[in-house]
Design an enzyme around this catalytic site. Structure first.
Site, mmCIF file in Angstrom:
data_model
loop_
_atom_site.group_PDB
_atom_site.id
_atom_site.type_symbol
_atom_site.label_atom_id
_atom_site.label_comp_id
_atom_site.label_asym_id
_atom_site.label_seq_id
_atom_site.Cartn_x
_atom_site.Cartn_y
_atom_site.Cartn_z
ATOM 1 N N GLY A 120 0.806 -1.713 -0.498
ATOM 2 C CA GLY A 120 0.349 0.244 -0.116
ATOM 3 C C GLY A 120 0.823 1.064 -0.194
ATOM 4 N N HIS A 121 2.157 1.482 0.296
ATOM 5 C CA HIS A 121 3.087 2.770 0.843
ATOM 6 C C HIS A 121 4.300 1.924 -0.285
ATOM 7 C CE1 HIS A 121 5.218 5.941 1.698
ATOM 8 N NE2 HIS A 121 4.658 5.945 2.863
ATOM 9 N N HIS B 89 -1.871 10.606 -1.053
ATOM 10 C CA HIS B 89 -1.238 10.674 -0.661
ATOM 11 C C HIS B 89 0.107 10.725 -0.777
ATOM 12 C CE1 HIS B 89 2.202 9.210 2.504
ATOM 13 N NE2 HIS B 89 0.749 8.985 3.456
ATOM 14 N N GLU C 253 -3.003 12.549 4.273
ATOM 15 C CA GLU C 253 -2.036 12.874 3.471
ATOM 16 C C GLU C 253 -2.043 13.509 2.461
ATOM 17 O OE1 GLU C 253 0.631 11.755 7.893
ATOM 18 O OE2 GLU C 253 0.305 9.997 5.934
ATOM 19 N N GLU D 62 3.953 17.505 4.493
ATOM 20 C CA GLU D 62 4.867 16.438 5.587
ATOM 21 C C GLU D 62 6.440 16.792 5.258
ATOM 22 O OE1 GLU D 62 3.705 12.401 5.829
ATOM 23 O OE2 GLU D 62 6.084 12.009 6.389
ATOM 24 N N CYS E 172 8.927 15.120 5.143
ATOM 25 C CA CYS E 172 9.063 13.337 4.391
ATOM 26 C C CYS E 172 8.814 13.381 2.398
ATOM 27 C CB CYS E 172 8.222 12.107 4.722
ATOM 28 S SG CYS E 172 9.171 11.136 5.743
ATOM 29 N N CYS F 247 8.642 9.099 10.870
ATOM 30 C CA CYS F 247 9.097 8.566 9.409
ATOM 31 C C CYS F 247 9.988 10.399 9.392
ATOM 32 C CB CYS F 247 8.215 8.687 8.761
ATOM 33 S SG CYS F 247 6.674 10.289 8.613
ATOM 34 N N CYS F 248 9.767 11.207 9.239
ATOM 35 C CA CYS F 248 10.235 12.414 8.979
ATOM 36 C C CYS F 248 11.508 12.421 10.089
ATOM 37 C CB CYS F 248 9.779 14.037 9.491
ATOM 38 S SG CYS F 248 8.103 13.411 8.229
HETATM 39 ZN ZN LIG Z 1 7.123 11.563 7.646
#
Ligand SMILES: [Zn+2]
Length: 636
Positions: A201-202, A262, A314, A330, A332, A398-399
């Site tokens: 999915g990502h 996203h 997002e 974001e 990221c 994550c960032c």
């Molecule tokens: Zn992130």
């Protein structure tokens, strides 16, 4: 005479995060990161803070959050409950990637020991068949490959692969790479040769697998990247929690006409698809990438280079849906955009991609990292009414480690090389060793105070043999530019073909006068506003810099008056401020009601004058919490 491959470097021998093969469809090639040093200035400072503060802060926070402990439990070395998000293993991998680039940049016993210890832990957590994901391993091994929609197993694997390659390229250590290859081989067996006919999915693994092919020469990884990319767009996740755009699954990648869904997923996939084009020559992928880039930059990109208009999903919003206060942007997504734009630059050789890389680097990316290096933004809005405090770490982390790996590898993005010469894309006080085609190895010394000064002096230290071309990016934002005193057009490269001699010097001058920027009138949320830019830097006004008694909400800018350079702002490390002429609205009437009769408003007394100090957007929220805005109403 060396062969072309030896001159340009083969994939496996070059220390950079992107190393196209000798036959790749690229116009430009990355230079070996080990030959580039950013010596001084803003970017050097951010790298220094990353090295001395942020990477060590990361070690503490990964411990505190239980992220490393999860791997210990998976390895059978500890017991207890798994903590954190389903994808938190990837935080460790991104941090390991950052450590690798940083140690490659400059040795450090402390950082090497952290990398070594953690690599050994990751290897210990791996199952005998190659599987590695602490979520499934600790909670229930039967969940393996059963939640591809939200499980992030391939996403985490992608970050593991990138970290393994980085460690091998930067330091020569192949131990994390061996772990990554075992997992990649299992994924190939299961997803291409075996029962699972879906994808993740990502997106993330696509870009990593193409690089693993480049690094190892094993074609199965390229074929797996192609398979996983091609499986998207057929409604695999039709019954998921979000719409298909969110998973990049509404339309096949090659057919996509717009960039949707996203933001981070869309941009990681774009980076992977661009790499896939470079190695396969599949023109449908490149055409799709060019369409998506045009769509992004025509109507979906924030002034800061940030991407993502909606908190829900997002997501990238509709065209011109770019609210400054609700901007998601974001960190990221900024990093993913830089990854994509770097690859588009290599493939096309066009300066517009380096321009967007620069816009994103100095604004939407650097804003995610506090000046002291120990706190972060996940979302990077362009307006805040009450101020926001940065987080020491995010529950969704994550960032922060993504920032760390990007900063540790920044020197890789200054220059490229081709058969005809060297191209400089990002200016920093630096030393650049590269191969100028058949002229062989050359060395350049760049002296500049960019991005604060527009003067960039490039000295040829080692000139190579024979004639070659030095290409210098003239950013599209430059109102005026010259090379050695001769005017050159903005938005392209200035090229100088010479038989160079040691000591030759070229001086680029870019007009850095502060300028006001108007938004497309279709962007409803900022219609009637202006923003301030100086060189590549987007500015903002913070409540902190206003005279006491003046509320940022009541301030307007006189769009007819030119902004002028102010002095350095000491509290922000001496970054240059810019002074704007403006007005303060008489807000008393408005404070009593939200809405007023327009005729009464016209009778309102004129607003009073005000001088506003603007500061670089990336440096906001480094003092006490307070309001901030990039877009400011223009006074009537
Ligand atoms: Zn992130």
């Amino acid at each position: 005479m060396n062969t072309k491959d030896e001159l340009l470097g083969t994939a496996a021998s070059i220390a950079t995060s992107v190393a196209p093969t000798a036959s790749a469809r690229v116009r430009l090639r990355p230079v070996d990161g080990r030959g580039v040093t950013i010596r001084d200035g803003l970017l050097a400072d951010r790298q220094r803070v990353n090295r001395t503060v942020t990477l060590l802060h990361g070690a503490e926070e990964l411990e505190r959050a239980g992220t490393l402990e999860n791997l210990r439990i998976a390895a059978g070395r500890a017991s207890g409950e798994r903590r954190g998000m389903i994808f938190s293993d990837s935080d460790v991998y991104k941090w390991l990637e950052a450590l690798a680039w940083e140690v490659g940049r400059e040795p450090s016993a402390e950082l090497e020991s952290l990398a070594c210890e953690t690599t050994e832990l990751v290897a210990a957590a791996q199952e005998p068949d190659g599987y590695l994901n602490s979520w499934c391993q600790v909670l229930d091994p039967a969940w393996r490959w059963t939640d591809l929609e939200m499980g992030h197993e391939l996403y985490c694997a992608g970050h593991l692969i990138q970290a393994g390659i980085a460690q091998n390229r930067a330091t020569g250590d192949a131990s994390l790479l061996a772990v990554a290859r075992r997992f990649a081989d299992l994924i190939d067996d299961v997803f291409r040769g075996g029962p699972v006919k879906s994808t993740d999915g990502h997106p993330e693994i696509e870009v990593a697998l193409v690089e693993l092919f480049r690094h190892t020469g094993e074609r199965r990884y390229l074929e797996l990247a192609d398979t996983l990319t091609t499986r998207r767009g057929h409604g695999t996740f039709a019954n998921g929690r979000f719409d298909l755009d969110y998973y990049q699954d509404a339309e096949p990648v090659r057919d996509a006409r717009a960039i949707v869904g996203h933001a981070v997923r869309a941009l990681y996939l774009a980076a992977g698809a661009t790499d896939l084009y470079a190695e396969t020559g599949d023109e449908a992928l490149l055409r799709s990438m060019l369409r998506q880039w045009d769509d992004l930059t025509a109507a979906k990109l924030y002034l800061t280079g940030g991407v993502g208009s909606r908190h829900h999903g997002e997501a990238i919003g509709d065209p011109y849906e770019l609210p400054p206060d609700r901007a998601y942007c974001e960190t990221c997504a900024s990093i993913a955009s830089m990854m994509w734009n770097w690859r588009m630059l290599l493939v096309t050789g066009e300066s517009r991609f380096a321009d967007l890389f620069e816009r994103t680097l100095y604004n939407g990316f650097l804003s995610g990292h506090s000046l002291d290096g120990a706190s972060f933004f996940y979302a990077n809005p362009l307006q805040s009414r009450n101020g926001v405090r940065r987080h020491a770490w995010n529950p969704v982390a994550c960032c922060p480690p993504n920032i760390m790996r990007q900063l540790a590898s920044l020197q890789q993005y200054l220059a490229t090389m081709s058969e005809t010469g060297i191209q400089l894309h990002q200016y920093a006080a630096s030393t650049i060793r590269a191969v100028a085609g058949h002229a062989g190895p050359v060395e350049l010394a760049v002296e500049t105070d960019y991005p604060w000064s527009g003067q960039v002096a490039v000295e040829v230290v080692a000139p190579g043999e024979g004639e070659w071309t030095l290409s210098l990016r003239i950013p599209a934002w430059a109102r005026g530019a010259s090379v050695d005193g001769a005017s050159v057009p903005a938005g392209d490269y200035a090229t100088l073909t010479r038989r160079w001699r040691a000591g030759d010097r070229v001086v680029v001058e870019l007009d850095m006068s502060p300028r006001l920027t108007a938004p497309n009138p279709r962007i409803d949320a900022v219609r009637g506003c202006v923003a301030l830019e100086r060189g590549p830097i987007v500015y903002c006004v913070e409540q902190h810099d206003l005279p006491s008694g003046v509320d940022l909400a009541d301030v307007a800018v006189d769009a007819a008056a030119d902004p002028v350079d102010g002095g350095p702002v000491g509290e922000l490390g001496g970054v240059p401020g810019v002074t704007l002429a403006g007005t303060v609205r008489d807000a008393d009437g408005w404070r009593r009601a939200e809405y007023r009769d327009l005729r009464q408003l016209r009778e309102q007394a004129p607003a009073g004058p005000a001088r506003l100090t603007a500061v670089p957007y990336f440096a906001w929220a480094n003092r006490e919490e307070g309001a901030m805005r990039v877009w400011i109403p223009a006074s009537e």
